[in-house]
Design an enzyme around this catalytic site. Structure first.
Site, PDB file in Angstrom:
ATOM      1  N   ALA A 114     -11.518  -9.055   5.313  1.00  0.00           N
ATOM      2  CA  ALA A 114     -11.318 -10.034   6.389  1.00  0.00           C
ATOM      3  C   ALA A 114      -9.925 -10.657   6.326  1.00  0.00           C
ATOM      4  O   ALA A 114      -9.724 -11.776   6.774  1.00  0.00           O
ATOM      5  CB  ALA A 114     -12.387 -11.128   6.309  1.00  0.00           C
ATOM      6  N   GLN A 124       5.894  -9.047   3.554  1.00  0.00           N
ATOM      7  CA  GLN A 124       5.679  -8.641   2.161  1.00  0.00           C
ATOM      8  C   GLN A 124       6.953  -8.805   1.335  1.00  0.00           C
ATOM      9  O   GLN A 124       6.901  -9.189   0.167  1.00  0.00           O
ATOM     10  CB  GLN A 124       5.179  -7.194   2.137  1.00  0.00           C
ATOM     11  CG  GLN A 124       3.778  -7.053   2.724  1.00  0.00           C
ATOM     12  CD  GLN A 124       3.400  -5.608   3.026  1.00  0.00           C
ATOM     13  OE1 GLN A 124       4.262  -4.769   3.319  1.00  0.00           O
ATOM     14  NE2 GLN A 124       2.115  -5.302   2.964  1.00  0.00           N
ATOM     15  N   CYS A 148       0.823  -1.209   0.000  1.00  0.00           N
ATOM     16  CA  CYS A 148       0.000   0.000   0.000  1.00  0.00           C
ATOM     17  C   CYS A 148       0.860   1.263   0.000  1.00  0.00           C
ATOM     18  O   CYS A 148       0.399   2.324  -0.397  1.00  0.00           O
ATOM     19  CB  CYS A 148      -0.954   0.011   1.191  1.00  0.00           C
ATOM     20  SG  CYS A 148      -0.146   0.019   2.797  1.00  0.00           S
ATOM     21  N   ASN A 149       2.106   1.150   0.437  1.00  0.00           N
ATOM     22  CA  ASN A 149       2.958   2.335   0.527  1.00  0.00           C
ATOM     23  C   ASN A 149       4.081   2.394  -0.492  1.00  0.00           C
ATOM     24  O   ASN A 149       4.831   3.365  -0.524  1.00  0.00           O
ATOM     25  CB  ASN A 149       3.565   2.438   1.931  1.00  0.00           C
ATOM     26  CG  ASN A 149       2.584   3.007   2.928  1.00  0.00           C
ATOM     27  OD1 ASN A 149       1.767   3.855   2.593  1.00  0.00           O
ATOM     28  ND2 ASN A 149       2.626   2.517   4.156  1.00  0.00           N
ATOM     29  N   MET A 206      -4.901  -7.446   7.522  1.00  0.00           N
ATOM     30  CA  MET A 206      -5.080  -6.060   7.951  1.00  0.00           C
ATOM     31  C   MET A 206      -6.361  -5.912   8.759  1.00  0.00           C
ATOM     32  O   MET A 206      -6.393  -5.221   9.785  1.00  0.00           O
ATOM     33  CB  MET A 206      -5.116  -5.138   6.729  1.00  0.00           C
ATOM     34  CG  MET A 206      -4.902  -3.683   7.047  1.00  0.00           C
ATOM     35  SD  MET A 206      -3.164  -3.245   7.229  1.00  0.00           S
ATOM     36  CE  MET A 206      -2.700  -3.055   5.518  1.00  0.00           C
TER      37      MET A 206
END
Length: 437
Positions: free
Chosen positions: A190, A120, A50-51, A193
């Site tokens: 779900a 990750q 996401c970053n 995160m």
């Protein structure tokens, strides 16, 4: 060969740009195959979170390879090349090695020390291997980066009390509403995160929590992990009615398209009904047009910097301690890389000289005829081997003991040019020639 990383992160690009660059996991095989087909790229894998979106590569001609990757990213994101390029960072050799180790250790994260990034990085390593993008050099680099990250987490308190993206989102919600126990909360998603969101919400006093997910069975599994509280769970088909009955909504799914937009919310919500949305997904789960609704407030991952800033100062000293450990692992990788570069050149040179020796020895022995005894043949063979070894000894010592990497590379390149060497078979350099005469 050169190591390069080309990409962007929360430090160089907004979430609006990052979501356009996001590469879903089901596209990794195709993208890795495409990048490996480029003439200047030998190895490649992708880290997409996401970053950040970062492409790690082993390349031959650095400038051309960077151009190839940047052009691919422009086409993938549908952003004009010049608009995208200003957001990219490019790191080479030691800087690229150091960066991966910092990323894996959580030092480059939005939240210093956050633990999810190591998983990750491991996943990027696994997928790169699975899809044949990772070979000898990236394999060693990722192994040492993972080792460095584990070392940092063991030897420093960087992960103690570390804030994650999930906890930062809950912290931001608490800042906005003060008392979470008084609010009805819904989590869309779900996965891991979402699980962390539930943990942090319960720790902050939230009591009315619902989970919405495409797979209701997965939502039920998540709810059942928290046996001390009664969590409600619903299929995605009921999302809008559940959202309409909520005060706070957290979205955390892998959907590549927005799940909530202005039209859906206008239909579901009462007139002037207040709602807070905390979208921690990239690509975003909440469309930008929701910001046009007067009574609906939307926060995304970039808004978490408010919370993170309160936590960063106390972690800077720990980060400096961690950096010392990382530098030791960077140096270890540098030594390994030097060793394989020298090994390939030495091996190829020895092979080429040995071919010459054997050919010339065969010519000489054939001229001497059959009356030349086996004992004499063995003596001449030993003599020529000794001459070759003594001639090669000093160049090999000098090659191994060059004071720095650039000096060693210059020596390697000189030997390869003077003796017309090809070290492709040893996994380092690709040329059109070969070791044979």
């Amino acid at each position: 060969m050169h190591i390069a990383v080309i990409g962007l992160s929360h430090k160089t690009a907004s979430v609006e740009i990052r979501e356009k660059l996001s590469i879903p996991e089901d596209q990794f095989e195709k993208v890795i195959a495409l990048l490996c087909s480029y003439p200047n790229i030998e190895e490649v894998t992708i880290l997409s979170t996401c970053n950040r979106l970062e492409i790690y590569a082993v390349v031959t001609k650095t400038d051309l390879a960077i151009q190839e990757v940047a052009q691919f990213l422009s086409e993938h994101s549908k952003l004009p090349f010049q608009d995208l390029y200003q957001h990219l960072f490019i790191l080479l050799q030691q800087d690229a090695v150091r960066h991966l180790m910092q990323v894996a250790s959580g030092l480059d994260s939005l939240v210093i020390g956050e633990g999810q990034i190591l998983g990750q990085v491991k996943h990027a390593y696994k997928l790169g291997q699975q899809h044949n993008g990772i070979r000898r050099i990236l394999n060693q680099l990722f192994k040492q980066a993972i080792t460095a990250a584990k070392w940092v987490r063991t030897e420093t308190p960087i992960s103690t009390g570390a804030v994650s993206v999930s906890s930062a989102a809950v912290e931001l919600a608490q800042i906005k509403v003060k008392n979470l126990s008084a609010y009805r909360v819904t989590i869309v998603g779900a996965g891991n995160m979402a699980q962390r969101l539930v943990q942090h919400l319960l720790a902050k006093g939230a009591t009315h929590i619902s989970i919405v997910n495409r797979s209701v069975e997965r939502a039920k599994e998540l709810a059942n992990q928290f046996i001390d509280v009664q969590l409600q769970y619903y299929p995605l088909a009921e999302m809008m009615s559940v959202v309409a009955a909520s005060d706070l909504v957290f979205t955390s799914t892998a959907s590549t398209e927005p799940l909530l937009n202005r039209a859906k919310l206008e239909t579901a919500l009462e007139l002037n009904q207040p709602l807070m949305l905390f979208d921690i997904s990239v690509p975003r789960n909440v469309d930008a047009d929701v910001n046009e609704l007067t009574y609906v407030r939307v926060f995304n991952v970039d808004d978490l910097k408010i919370v993170v800033a309160q936590n960063q100062e106390s972690r800077q000293q720990i980060a400096r301690e961690a950096q010392v450990l990382i530098e030791a692992e960077v140096e270890a990788f540098r030594i390994w890389l030097r060793s394989i570069e020298t090994f390939s050149t030495i091996s190829c040179l020895r092979e080429k000289v040995e071919i010459i020796r054997e050919q010339e020895l065969e010519k000489t022995l054939s001229r001497l005829g059959s009356e030349f005894t086996k004992k004499h043949q063995e003596a001449i063979d030993a003599l020529t081997r000794g001459i070759v070894n003594k001639i090669l000894h000093e160049p090999m010592v000098q090659l191994r003991t060059q004071p720095d990497l650039e000096s060693q590379r210059l020596a390697i390149q000189t030997l390869q040019m003077l003796f017309n060497l090809n070290t492709e078979q040893y996994g380092v350099v690709k040329t059109r020639q070969n070791c044979e005469l």
